[in-house]
Motif scaffolding. Structure first.
Motif, mmCIF file in Angstrom:
data_model
loop_
_atom_site.group_PDB
_atom_site.id
_atom_site.type_symbol
_atom_site.label_atom_id
_atom_site.label_comp_id
_atom_site.label_asym_id
_atom_site.label_seq_id
_atom_site.Cartn_x
_atom_site.Cartn_y
_atom_site.Cartn_z
ATOM 1 N N ALA A 483 0.829 -1.211 0.000
ATOM 2 C CA ALA A 483 0.000 0.000 0.000
ATOM 3 C C ALA A 483 0.862 1.259 0.000
ATOM 4 N N VAL A 484 1.964 1.216 0.730
ATOM 5 C CA VAL A 484 2.858 2.376 0.809
ATOM 6 C C VAL A 484 3.569 2.593 -0.518
ATOM 7 N N VAL A 485 4.112 1.532 -1.089
ATOM 8 C CA VAL A 485 4.829 1.644 -2.364
ATOM 9 C C VAL A 485 3.898 2.162 -3.454
ATOM 10 N N ARG A 486 2.682 1.620 -3.508
ATOM 11 C CA ARG A 486 1.731 2.056 -4.525
ATOM 12 C C ARG A 486 1.295 3.511 -4.308
ATOM 13 N N SER A 487 1.180 3.916 -3.053
ATOM 14 C CA SER A 487 0.809 5.305 -2.755
ATOM 15 C C SER A 487 1.875 6.270 -3.263
ATOM 16 N N ILE A 488 3.127 5.957 -2.979
ATOM 17 C CA ILE A 488 4.230 6.825 -3.416
ATOM 18 C C ILE A 488 4.294 6.878 -4.941
ATOM 19 N N LYS A 489 4.099 5.726 -5.575
ATOM 20 C CA LYS A 489 4.118 5.677 -7.045
ATOM 21 C C LYS A 489 2.994 6.538 -7.626
ATOM 22 N N HIS A 490 1.800 6.459 -7.049
ATOM 23 C CA HIS A 490 0.664 7.236 -7.542
ATOM 24 C C HIS A 490 0.919 8.735 -7.409
ATOM 25 N N VAL A 491 1.465 9.159 -6.276
ATOM 26 C CA VAL A 491 1.740 10.583 -6.049
ATOM 27 C C VAL A 491 2.807 11.070 -7.021
ATOM 28 N N THR A 492 3.854 10.284 -7.195
ATOM 29 C CA THR A 492 4.935 10.666 -8.118
ATOM 30 C C THR A 492 4.416 10.798 -9.555
ATOM 31 N N ASP A 493 3.641 9.826 -9.977
ATOM 32 C CA ASP A 493 3.085 9.875 -11.333
ATOM 33 C C ASP A 493 2.163 11.082 -11.502
ATOM 34 N N SER A 494 1.345 11.366 -10.486
ATOM 35 C CA SER A 494 0.417 12.501 -10.561
ATOM 36 C C SER A 494 1.179 13.814 -10.685
ATOM 37 N N ALA A 495 2.272 13.933 -9.937
ATOM 38 C CA ALA A 495 3.087 15.147 -9.999
ATOM 39 C C ALA A 495 3.695 15.328 -11.384
#
Length: 595
Positions: A483-495
């Motif tokens: 969940a943490v890894v996917r959260s960071i990936k989602h935020v990075t991609d969104s940015a």
């Protein structure tokens, strides 16, 4: 005689081996306790008054000798002077002396015990720390009463410094060139002793129970700042083992420091900015010396603590401007106040909260107390004229909070323009992503700001619903949870889809098992403790972006934490050069990457 092994908190990495010198053992010895005939009470009261005055004069003299680079220590000394000058403490001691007919030392101790009990009854970490400040003041006054002064010149040659505690006033007086390393009974990760050790780059362990009873002056001691251990009178075998470890660590440290000013660039040309997290002005030298690319997180809270009056706009402006000026052209990101209402009781009244960590704190508290917020925003805006300052708001949970904060900043900038006060209207503005709600709306938030900064420490806790300081559930604190890894990936991609930078701060940024995964996500910058920058830069320069992306793909496909930890550990040790094995061994544990 068997070796004594004492456990504490590792504060500054390294190994120190040498003769022990106890700085202030007698200063903290038990004070005499006895009753006083009524005919001698006036004399005893006068002794108490003189001791307070002498202690104030001594501390005032030290305050005047504080160098500019220790300006934050000066603020703490000022707070100790205020406590010492407050008639409540001296008055309480005099009342105990008169009513109980006891000697001055005993009366002072009872007065301090009463204050400590009152502070501790509030059940708040901040006020427990303030109780420690009262204790520091008491010790200085008691030293005057007993004719015991700390002799800072008694250390004739280089030694391992041991002490009950080290105060900011002590740090001004110390002969730092003679200190090989040190250990203290008191202190924690943010203690003054810890800050001193990091700034000096010497091994240190704090919070060592039994230190005063176990060590005699001149005894051979080992301070293990890697594992948080103090060995007293080690065996020849232990000395040899620690001597070898000391050599290995210093060789490794020397190798990575030599190249720390090179960019954090992979073998195939991907560059990652490696910045520092700091909270004190005197930590700036560490950032520069360790090759930091700037400040990814400056915690502005420290200026508000250890004082009775809130800082003024002018004071904050000068503080932020000086910080930015000395680091220019490196970028400095100032995080606005991340304190709770519980830290401002004297100014805003006590607020009953069952869970302050999830209550009125950070940007929520600032928006509730706008004059406090406006003072800081105006100071940051004025300091931005240096040209390398950015601002970011913590604990943003939704668009409304972000826009309210942004609007207030714009109002402050408009006021400065109207008043003819210079500032940078184009100062970059960002937000911390540390709540699940911010993660889920990252693509919306990204259209409002210039950059994101992912605060992994809080994000992990809030996402997994655990308190990592709670020993019963700390094992659940897993940075590589899917969940943490996917959260960071989602935020990075969104940015990146919105065309803004995505930075990351927190313990993941200094974890060698996590950094390659973050690189695979193409994070733009990470920020960490200054001391860890050379090692992480060294790791970055030993890998390729292709390898990092392959590892990230495998991690994203992994269904469990256990499988991810095993996969990452095997990959890291297999792909990285042999010379990194020593570095990894320092961070090794039986349960996998960062716990």
């Amino acid at each position: 005689m068997a070796t004594a092994k004492l456990a504490g908190i590792p504060i500054s990495a390294g190994i120190a081996i040498g003769k022990a010198f106890f700085l202030n053992r007698s200063h903290f010895a038990q004070a005499p306790r006895h009753t006083v005939p009524e005919s001698l009470l006036d004399e005893e009261r006068e002794r108490l008054r003189v001791a307070f005055q002498q202690a104030r004069d001594e501390l005032s003299g030290i305050r005047q000798r504080v160098p500019a680079e220790l300006k934050d220590h000066a603020l703490i000394i000022d707070s100790h002077l205020m406590i010492m000058s407050d008639p409540k403490l001296q008055g309480a001691a005099e009342r105990h002396l008169t009513e109980l007919r006891i000697n001055a030392e005993w009366a002072l101790e009872k007065a301090v015990a009463d204050l400590e009990e009152a502070f501790n009854a509030l059940d708040d970490p901040y006020f427990r720390e303030r109780a420690q400040d009262v204790r520091v003041v008491c010790d200085r006054v008691r030293g005057q009463l007993m004719g015991r002064k700390v002799d800072f010149k008694a250390m004739g040659s280089r030694a391992v410094l041991l002490a009950h505690d080290l105060t900011p006033a002590d740090t001004v007086e110390l002969q730092v060139d003679k200190i090989m390393g040190f250990a203290t009974v008191q202190g924690g990760k943010t203690s003054h002793a810890g800050i001193l050790a990091k700034s000096l780059g010497i091994p240190a362990v704090v919070g060592v129970d039994g230190l005063e009873d176990a060590v005699q002056d001149g005894a051979i001691v080992v301070v293990d700042g890697l594992k948080g251990v103090v060995l007293v009178e080690p065996t020849e075998e232990e000395l040899a083992a620690y001597g070898d470890l000391k050599y290995q660590f210093e060789s490794y440290r020397g190798a990575i420091i030599k190249n720390c000013h090179l960019p954090g660039e992979t073998l195939d040309g991907y560059r990652l900015k490696v910045k520092a997290n700091i909270e004190l002005y005197e930590e700036v030298a560490q950032v520069i010396d360790n090759g930091g690319d700037g400040i990814g997180l400056f915690r502005t809270e420290y200026t508000y603590l250890n004082r009775t009056e809130l800082p003024t706009e002018e004071e904050l402006f000068e503080h932020y401007r000086d910080l930015a000026d000395i680091l220019a052209p490196r970028r400095v990101i100032l995080r606005t106040l991340d304190l709770g209402a519980d830290k401002f009781m004297a100014h805003f009244g006590r607020l009953e909260e069952q869970n302050p960590a999830m209550g009125l704190r950070a940007v929520r508290f600032c928006l509730r107390n706008r004059e406090l917020f406006r003072t800081q925003l105006r100071a940051i805006a004025r300091a931005s004229v240096v040209g390398n300052i950015s601002i970011m708001f913590p604990m943003i949970s939704g668009l409304k909070e972000l826009r309210q904060s942004m609007n207030l900043l714009r109002q402050c900038q408009a006021e400065l323009t109207a008043q003819g006060l210079p500032h940078n209207p184009g100062m970059p503005v960002g937000m911390m992503v540390e709540l699940p709600s911010a993660v889920m709306t990252a693509e919306i938030m990204a259209r409002e700001v210039d950059f994101f900064s992912i605060g992994t420490n809080d994000l992990i806790q809030y996402s997994l619903g655990i308190d990592r300081t709670n020993r019963h559930v700390s094992y659940l604190y897993q940075p590589l949870h899917p969940a943490v890894v996917r959260s960071i990936k989602h935020v990075t991609d969104s940015a990146h889809q919105a065309g803004i930078e995505c930075n990351l701060c927190g313990e993941m940024a200094s974890d060698p098992f996590c950094v390659p995964i973050l690189m695979g996500m193409q994070i733009d910058a990470i920020s960490l403790n200054p001391q860890n920058i050379p090692g992480i830069k060294h790791i970055i320069r030993q890998t390729t972006m292709d390898d990092c992306k392959k590892l990230l793909k495998q991690v994203l496909e992994s269904p469990t934490v256990a499988r991810t930890n095993q996969l990452v550990r095997e990959t890291i040790f297999q792909q990285f050069p042999d010379q990194l094995t020593f570095f990894y061994s320092l961070l090794d544990s039986e349960e996998g990457p960062t716990q």
